[in-house]
Design a protein around this motif. Sequence first.
Motif, mmCIF file in Angstrom:
data_model
loop_
_atom_site.group_PDB
_atom_site.id
_atom_site.type_symbol
_atom_site.label_atom_id
_atom_site.label_comp_id
_atom_site.label_asym_id
_atom_site.label_seq_id
_atom_site.Cartn_x
_atom_site.Cartn_y
_atom_site.Cartn_z
ATOM 1 N N ASN A 1 -46.737 -65.394 -83.471
ATOM 2 C CA ASN A 1 -46.097 -64.385 -84.331
ATOM 3 C C ASN A 1 -44.931 -63.719 -83.623
ATOM 4 O O ASN A 1 -43.871 -63.505 -84.217
ATOM 5 C CB ASN A 1 -47.112 -63.317 -84.761
ATOM 6 C CG ASN A 1 -48.201 -63.870 -85.646
ATOM 7 O OD1 ASN A 1 -48.017 -64.869 -86.332
ATOM 8 N ND2 ASN A 1 -49.350 -63.222 -85.626
ATOM 9 N N ILE A 2 -45.124 -63.359 -82.360
ATOM 10 C CA ILE A 2 -44.070 -62.704 -81.585
ATOM 11 C C ILE A 2 -42.871 -63.631 -81.429
ATOM 12 O O ILE A 2 -41.718 -63.213 -81.572
ATOM 13 C CB ILE A 2 -44.614 -62.248 -80.210
ATOM 14 C CG1 ILE A 2 -45.632 -61.120 -80.414
ATOM 15 C CG2 ILE A 2 -43.479 -61.811 -79.283
ATOM 16 C CD1 ILE A 2 -46.461 -60.805 -79.188
ATOM 17 N N GLU A 3 -43.140 -64.913 -81.169
ATOM 18 C CA GLU A 3 -42.065 -65.899 -81.034
ATOM 19 C C GLU A 3 -41.219 -65.933 -82.299
ATOM 20 O O GLU A 3 -39.985 -65.911 -82.244
ATOM 21 C CB GLU A 3 -42.670 -67.275 -80.748
ATOM 22 C CG GLU A 3 -41.668 -68.375 -80.549
ATOM 23 C CD GLU A 3 -42.339 -69.729 -80.316
ATOM 24 O OE1 GLU A 3 -41.673 -70.744 -80.584
ATOM 25 O OE2 GLU A 3 -43.508 -69.778 -79.887
ATOM 26 N N LEU A 4 -41.878 -65.978 -83.462
ATOM 27 C CA LEU A 4 -41.151 -65.997 -84.740
ATOM 28 C C LEU A 4 -40.341 -64.721 -84.932
ATOM 29 O O LEU A 4 -39.201 -64.773 -85.359
ATOM 30 C CB LEU A 4 -42.129 -66.180 -85.903
ATOM 31 C CG LEU A 4 -42.768 -67.549 -86.050
ATOM 32 C CD1 LEU A 4 -43.841 -67.524 -87.141
ATOM 33 C CD2 LEU A 4 -41.699 -68.594 -86.396
ATOM 34 N N ASN A 5 -40.944 -63.569 -84.607
ATOM 35 C CA ASN A 5 -40.241 -62.295 -84.772
ATOM 36 C C ASN A 5 -39.023 -62.192 -83.878
ATOM 37 O O ASN A 5 -37.979 -61.699 -84.294
ATOM 38 C CB ASN A 5 -41.193 -61.119 -84.525
ATOM 39 C CG ASN A 5 -42.198 -60.951 -85.638
ATOM 40 O OD1 ASN A 5 -41.984 -61.392 -86.758
ATOM 41 N ND2 ASN A 5 -43.314 -60.321 -85.322
ATOM 42 N N ILE A 6 -39.137 -62.638 -82.640
ATOM 43 C CA ILE A 6 -38.004 -62.595 -81.705
ATOM 44 C C ILE A 6 -36.905 -63.534 -82.181
ATOM 45 O O ILE A 6 -35.726 -63.190 -82.155
ATOM 46 C CB ILE A 6 -38.468 -62.902 -80.252
ATOM 47 C CG1 ILE A 6 -39.315 -61.734 -79.735
ATOM 48 C CG2 ILE A 6 -37.267 -63.161 -79.351
ATOM 49 C CD1 ILE A 6 -39.949 -61.968 -78.378
ATOM 50 N N GLU A 7 -37.295 -64.727 -82.652
ATOM 51 C CA GLU A 7 -36.296 -65.677 -83.165
ATOM 52 C C GLU A 7 -35.546 -65.099 -84.354
ATOM 53 O O GLU A 7 -34.368 -65.362 -84.555
ATOM 54 C CB GLU A 7 -36.962 -66.995 -83.550
ATOM 55 C CG GLU A 7 -37.358 -67.845 -82.365
ATOM 56 C CD GLU A 7 -38.099 -69.122 -82.764
ATOM 57 O OE1 GLU A 7 -38.410 -69.311 -83.952
ATOM 58 O OE2 GLU A 7 -38.365 -69.931 -81.855
ATOM 59 N N ARG A 8 -36.233 -64.315 -85.169
ATOM 60 C CA ARG A 8 -35.621 -63.704 -86.370
ATOM 61 C C ARG A 8 -34.874 -62.432 -86.036
ATOM 62 O O ARG A 8 -34.312 -61.791 -86.917
ATOM 63 C CB ARG A 8 -36.701 -63.419 -87.410
ATOM 64 C CG ARG A 8 -37.318 -64.660 -87.976
ATOM 65 C CD ARG A 8 -38.389 -64.301 -88.985
ATOM 66 N NE ARG A 8 -39.048 -65.514 -89.465
ATOM 67 C CZ ARG A 8 -40.315 -65.569 -89.825
ATOM 68 N NH1 ARG A 8 -41.073 -64.480 -89.800
ATOM 69 N NH2 ARG A 8 -40.834 -66.706 -90.241
#
Length: 152
Positions: free
Chosen positions: A143-150
């Motif tokens: 989830n954190i990976e997706l949020n940082i990418e966004r």
Amino acid sequence: MSYKLESSIGYQTNLVATILKTSFTKLIQPRFGIAAEQFATLKIINEEQDVTQTKIADLLGKDKTTVGRSIESLIKKGLLIREESVMDKRANRVFLTPEAKEILAGANKIGLQYNEALKEKISEKELEVYFKVLKTILQESKNIELNIERGK
């Protein structure tokens, strides 16, 4: 606030994983000629029905190329047989040879001993919490990976 390795969840988790893998490999390599990751690959192939290289990669947390090299190595060692899939000509299935089944049985015994020896030093409650925390870290890291990418 600066980023320090000794307080990094990723660094500490990787350090423990590397030490466990290296230690287990030292126990099984001389006797069976395989490393810990090869043992895991054989175990997955033995336990999963119609497992694909992609599924093995997912279960090991590795990329398909790395798993492909491992499978090739196991084929060269005579531990796996590759057959073309009847259902999908683009796909290959792999099966354990009788020798691989013997190696897997022996290495599995060592794996059980190793795991039990570690568990002797940890209470059931601590182990339960440890696995719960690992599961949370695994789920949340995605989830954190997706949020940082966004950019969030």
